[in-house]
Design a protein around this motif. Structure first.
Motif, PDB file in Angstrom:
ATOM      1  N   GLY A  47       0.789  -1.221   0.000  1.00 30.74           N
ATOM      2  CA  GLY A  47       0.000   0.000   0.000  1.00 30.74           C
ATOM      3  C   GLY A  47       0.821   1.271   0.000  1.00 30.74           C
ATOM      4  N   TYR A  79      -6.887   2.428  -8.072  1.00 35.03           N
ATOM      5  CA  TYR A  79      -7.798   2.676  -6.959  1.00 35.03           C
ATOM      6  C   TYR A  79      -9.210   2.152  -7.230  1.00 35.03           C
ATOM      7  N   GLN A  90      -6.471   2.965   4.626  1.00 35.51           N
ATOM      8  CA  GLN A  90      -5.660   4.122   4.259  1.00 35.51           C
ATOM      9  C   GLN A  90      -6.020   5.335   5.112  1.00 35.51           C
ATOM     10  N   LYS A  93      -4.482   4.907   8.517  1.00 35.37           N
ATOM     11  CA  LYS A  93      -3.039   5.172   8.499  1.00 35.37           C
ATOM     12  C   LYS A  93      -2.751   6.670   8.442  1.00 35.37           C
TER      13      LYS A  93
END
Length: 181
Positions: A47, A79, A90, A93
């Motif tokens: 990723g 994507y 995501q 993160k």
């Protein structure tokens, strides 16, 4: 005499066009290419976006460890193929990165009224107090058990307090000052 030297230096070299062609080929090979890692490797985790040289990108793509992104269309295509959980991960993160960044870059200021003669504080700062200060001043949600202090802070000065954020230890700077008013 100097005019003659400058003329001799500016003469074209024989075979310069072939050398320029070779330089262009080498520079294309050394240009960084953006890749998105699809599996964990020594170059990065799954990723992550990385910039690698062109031959490395081709090798990673051939073994299925990365997707090469050469244009915005490639990025959009990548994507569109991802499931919804990918975007939630995501976002998590990114939020974690911003939380750690605020803790690392920020500083907590504490003003103490009437400290003792040698800079002692009458009410020492414990883990719960530090967690509350982080919540109020840095706008980051931290639980008292995530503050890893060995003993309470009892004196004025600059302190580094370790805080556990998602399994990683971050050092939060604290400045405890004497209040003059």
């Amino acid at each position: 005499m100097s005019l003659q030297k400058s003329l001799t230096l500016t003469k074209p070299l024989i075979g310069l066009s072939s050398i320029v062609g070779q330089v262009r080929e080498v520079s294309v090979l050394k240009q960084p290419v953006q890749v998105i890692m699809t599996k964990d490797t020594r170059r990065g985790r799954a990723g992550e976006h990385r910039f690698v040289r062109n031959p490395v990108a081709k090798r990673l793509q051939s073994v299925g460890k990365a997707v090469v992104i050469r244009s915005q269309g490639d990025l959009d295509k990548y994507y569109r193929q991802q499931p919804a959980e990918f975007f939630e991960e995501q976002d998590r993160k990114i939020e974690l990165f911003h939380r750690k960044d605020r803790l690392i870059r920020g500083q907590i200021n504490v003003w103490v009224k009437a400290p003792g003669a040698f800079g002692e504080i009458y009410f020492p700062l414990k883990e719960a107090d530090v967690a509350d200060l982080i919540k109020r001043q840095m706008k980051v949600q931290v639980e008292p058990e995530d503050v890893l202090m060995e003993k309470p802070i009892k004196t004025l000065g600059h302190w580094g307090v370790p805080v556990n954020v998602e399994g990683e230890q971050v050092l939060v700077r604290m400045n405890i000052r004497r209040r003059c008013w």
